[in-house]
Write a protein that holds these residues in place. Structure first.
Motif, PDB file in Angstrom:
ATOM      1  N   THR A   1       0.831  -1.203   0.000  1.00  0.00           N
ATOM      2  CA  THR A   1       0.000   0.000   0.000  1.00  0.00           C
ATOM      3  C   THR A   1       0.871   1.262   0.000  1.00  0.00           C
ATOM      4  OG1 THR A   1      -0.080   0.142   2.414  1.00  0.00           O
ATOM      5  CG2 THR A   1      -1.796  -1.187   1.339  1.00  0.00           C
ATOM      6  N   THR A   2       0.277   2.366  -0.351  1.00  0.00           N
ATOM      7  CA  THR A   2       1.002   3.637  -0.388  1.00  0.00           C
ATOM      8  C   THR A   2       1.561   4.003   0.982  1.00  0.00           C
ATOM      9  OG1 THR A   2      -0.406   4.386  -2.190  1.00  0.00           O
ATOM     10  CG2 THR A   2       0.824   6.079  -0.994  1.00  0.00           C
ATOM     11  N   LEU A   3       0.767   3.834   2.023  1.00  0.00           N
ATOM     12  CA  LEU A   3       1.236   4.147   3.372  1.00  0.00           C
ATOM     13  C   LEU A   3       2.430   3.259   3.752  1.00  0.00           C
ATOM     14  CD1 LEU A   3       0.932   5.774   5.956  1.00  0.00           C
ATOM     15  CD2 LEU A   3      -0.720   4.055   6.753  1.00  0.00           C
ATOM     16  N   THR A   4       2.368   1.997   3.387  1.00  0.00           N
ATOM     17  CA  THR A   4       3.489   1.093   3.651  1.00  0.00           C
ATOM     18  C   THR A   4       4.732   1.530   2.882  1.00  0.00           C
ATOM     19  OG1 THR A   4       1.934  -0.728   3.996  1.00  0.00           O
ATOM     20  CG2 THR A   4       4.230  -1.316   3.622  1.00  0.00           C
ATOM     21  N   GLN A   5       4.561   1.990   1.651  1.00  0.00           N
ATOM     22  CA  GLN A   5       5.699   2.474   0.865  1.00  0.00           C
ATOM     23  C   GLN A   5       6.351   3.681   1.533  1.00  0.00           C
ATOM     24  OE1 GLN A   5       4.730   3.170  -3.231  1.00  0.00           O
ATOM     25  NE2 GLN A   5       3.838   1.146  -3.498  1.00  0.00           N
ATOM     26  N   ILE A   6       5.547   4.567   2.055  1.00  0.00           N
ATOM     27  CA  ILE A   6       6.087   5.752   2.741  1.00  0.00           C
ATOM     28  C   ILE A   6       6.904   5.337   3.954  1.00  0.00           C
ATOM     29  CG2 ILE A   6       5.437   7.794   4.087  1.00  0.00           C
ATOM     30  CD1 ILE A   6       2.994   8.015   2.118  1.00  0.00           C
ATOM     31  N   TRP A   7       6.341   4.456   4.793  1.00  0.00           N
ATOM     32  CA  TRP A   7       7.059   3.999   5.983  1.00  0.00           C
ATOM     33  C   TRP A   7       8.311   3.217   5.612  1.00  0.00           C
ATOM     34  CZ3 TRP A   7       7.022   5.762  10.641  1.00  0.00           C
ATOM     35  CH2 TRP A   7       5.894   6.407  11.118  1.00  0.00           C
ATOM     36  N   MET A   8       8.213   2.377   4.576  1.00  0.00           N
ATOM     37  CA  MET A   8       9.366   1.603   4.138  1.00  0.00           C
ATOM     38  C   MET A   8      10.495   2.526   3.690  1.00  0.00           C
ATOM     39  SD  MET A   8       9.660  -1.335   1.213  1.00  0.00           S
ATOM     40  CE  MET A   8      10.082  -0.298  -0.177  1.00  0.00           C
ATOM     41  N   THR A   9      10.158   3.559   2.932  1.00  0.00           N
ATOM     42  CA  THR A   9      11.164   4.507   2.462  1.00  0.00           C
ATOM     43  C   THR A   9      11.842   5.200   3.637  1.00  0.00           C
ATOM     44  OG1 THR A   9       9.944   4.853   0.411  1.00  0.00           O
ATOM     45  CG2 THR A   9      11.539   6.547   1.020  1.00  0.00           C
ATOM     46  N   LEU A  10      11.056   5.656   4.596  1.00  0.00           N
ATOM     47  CA  LEU A  10      11.613   6.301   5.786  1.00  0.00           C
ATOM     48  C   LEU A  10      12.547   5.350   6.532  1.00  0.00           C
ATOM     49  CD1 LEU A  10      11.661   8.652   7.888  1.00  0.00           C
ATOM     50  CD2 LEU A  10       9.817   7.419   9.031  1.00  0.00           C
ATOM     51  N   LEU A  11      12.080   4.156   6.796  1.00  0.00           N
ATOM     52  CA  LEU A  11      12.893   3.196   7.552  1.00  0.00           C
ATOM     53  C   LEU A  11      14.167   2.808   6.825  1.00  0.00           C
ATOM     54  CD1 LEU A  11      10.100   0.859   8.899  1.00  0.00           C
ATOM     55  CD2 LEU A  11      11.589   2.333  10.253  1.00  0.00           C
ATOM     56  N   LEU A  12      14.054   2.490   5.537  1.00  0.00           N
ATOM     57  CA  LEU A  12      15.213   1.982   4.816  1.00  0.00           C
ATOM     58  C   LEU A  12      16.226   3.055   4.443  1.00  0.00           C
ATOM     59  CD1 LEU A  12      13.521  -0.678   2.522  1.00  0.00           C
ATOM     60  CD2 LEU A  12      14.765  -1.040   4.655  1.00  0.00           C
ATOM     61  N   ARG A  13      15.794   4.283   4.316  1.00  0.00           N
ATOM     62  CA  ARG A  13      16.739   5.345   3.950  1.00  0.00           C
ATOM     63  C   ARG A  13      17.324   6.070   5.146  1.00  0.00           C
ATOM     64  NH1 ARG A  13      13.986   7.754  -1.478  1.00  0.00           N
ATOM     65  NH2 ARG A  13      14.390   5.907  -2.722  1.00  0.00           N
ATOM     66  N   LYS A  14      16.559   6.209   6.216  1.00  0.00           N
ATOM     67  CA  LYS A  14      17.018   7.004   7.357  1.00  0.00           C
ATOM     68  C   LYS A  14      17.385   6.189   8.584  1.00  0.00           C
ATOM     69  CE  LYS A  14      16.292  10.824   5.180  1.00  0.00           C
ATOM     70  NZ  LYS A  14      17.374  11.610   4.671  1.00  0.00           N
ATOM     71  N   ILE A  15      16.695   5.091   8.823  1.00  0.00           N
ATOM     72  CA  ILE A  15      16.902   4.346  10.062  1.00  0.00           C
ATOM     73  C   ILE A  15      17.733   3.089   9.848  1.00  0.00           C
ATOM     74  CG2 ILE A  15      15.723   3.152  11.959  1.00  0.00           C
ATOM     75  CD1 ILE A  15      13.408   5.178  11.516  1.00  0.00           C
ATOM     76  N   LEU A  16      17.462   2.344   8.778  1.00  0.00           N
ATOM     77  CA  LEU A  16      18.179   1.103   8.479  1.00  0.00           C
ATOM     78  C   LEU A  16      18.767   1.152   7.074  1.00  0.00           C
ATOM     79  CD1 LEU A  16      15.379  -1.306   9.729  1.00  0.00           C
ATOM     80  CD2 LEU A  16      17.474  -0.751  10.946  1.00  0.00           C
ATOM     81  N   PRO A  17      19.644   2.091   6.781  1.00  0.00           N
ATOM     82  CA  PRO A  17      20.140   2.220   5.408  1.00  0.00           C
ATOM     83  C   PRO A  17      20.943   1.005   4.951  1.00  0.00           C
ATOM     84  CG  PRO A  17      21.386   3.623   6.882  1.00  0.00           C
ATOM     85  CD  PRO A  17      20.268   3.027   7.687  1.00  0.00           C
ATOM     86  N   SER A  18      20.802   0.713   3.658  1.00  0.00           N
ATOM     87  CA  SER A  18      21.569  -0.359   3.033  1.00  0.00           C
ATOM     88  C   SER A  18      21.727  -0.023   1.552  1.00  0.00           C
ATOM     89  CB  SER A  18      20.876  -1.703   3.211  1.00  0.00           C
ATOM     90  OG  SER A  18      19.718  -1.755   2.415  1.00  0.00           O
ATOM     91  N   ASP A  19      22.355  -0.914   0.806  1.00  0.00           N
ATOM     92  CA  ASP A  19      22.562  -0.691  -0.623  1.00  0.00           C
ATOM     93  C   ASP A  19      21.335  -1.037  -1.454  1.00  0.00           C
ATOM     94  OD1 ASP A  19      25.116   0.086  -0.086  1.00  0.00           O
ATOM     95  OD2 ASP A  19      25.991  -1.871  -0.498  1.00  0.00           O
ATOM     96  N   HIS A  20      20.414  -1.828  -0.899  1.00  0.00           N
ATOM     97  CA  HIS A  20      19.280  -2.326  -1.672  1.00  0.00           C
ATOM     98  C   HIS A  20      17.989  -1.986  -0.927  1.00  0.00           C
ATOM     99  CE1 HIS A  20      17.304  -4.832  -4.604  1.00  0.00           C
ATOM    100  NE2 HIS A  20      16.701  -5.487  -3.635  1.00  0.00           N
ATOM    101  N   ASN A  21      17.272  -0.978  -1.377  1.00  0.00           N
ATOM    102  CA  ASN A  21      16.116  -0.477  -0.642  1.00  0.00           C
ATOM    103  C   ASN A  21      14.814  -0.553  -1.426  1.00  0.00           C
ATOM    104  OD1 ASN A  21      17.701   0.229   1.554  1.00  0.00           O
ATOM    105  ND2 ASN A  21      18.130   2.244   0.738  1.00  0.00           N
ATOM    106  N   THR A  22      14.626  -1.569  -2.262  1.00  0.00           N
ATOM    107  CA  THR A  22      13.411  -1.607  -3.062  1.00  0.00           C
ATOM    108  C   THR A  22      12.416  -2.668  -2.635  1.00  0.00           C
ATOM    109  OG1 THR A  22      14.478  -3.048  -4.669  1.00  0.00           O
ATOM    110  CG2 THR A  22      14.556  -0.679  -5.113  1.00  0.00           C
TER     111      THR A  22
END
Length: 66
Positions: free
Chosen positions: A38-59
């Motif tokens: 869902t769109t809301l899940t995509q927003i949270w996923m982006t926040l978590l993977l880019r700012k809190i748990l960064p890695s090389d593969h965030n898709t």
């Protein structure tokens, strides 16, 4: 192969209706593709993977390998 109750709860909470995990050739659930959540899940996923748990593969949202 029956799904684990936790995996079913994840699908119901995060996925668009009718979508599910991507599966291996052995029918094992491995990840939820960004296009299936869902769109809301995509927003949270982006926040978590880019700012809190960064890695090389965030898709994708992946399950841990045990």
């Amino acid at each position: 192969m029956r799904a684990q109750p936790e995996e079913e709860a994840i699908v119901q909470l995060l996925c668009i209706l009718g979508q599910d995990f991507t599966r291996t050739a052995a029918n094992r659930r491995v990840r939820i593709m960004r296009t299936n959540i869902t769109t809301l899940t995509q927003i949270w996923m982006t926040l978590l993977l880019r700012k809190i748990l960064p890695s090389d593969h965030n898709t994708n949202l992946c399950l841990r390998k045990y």
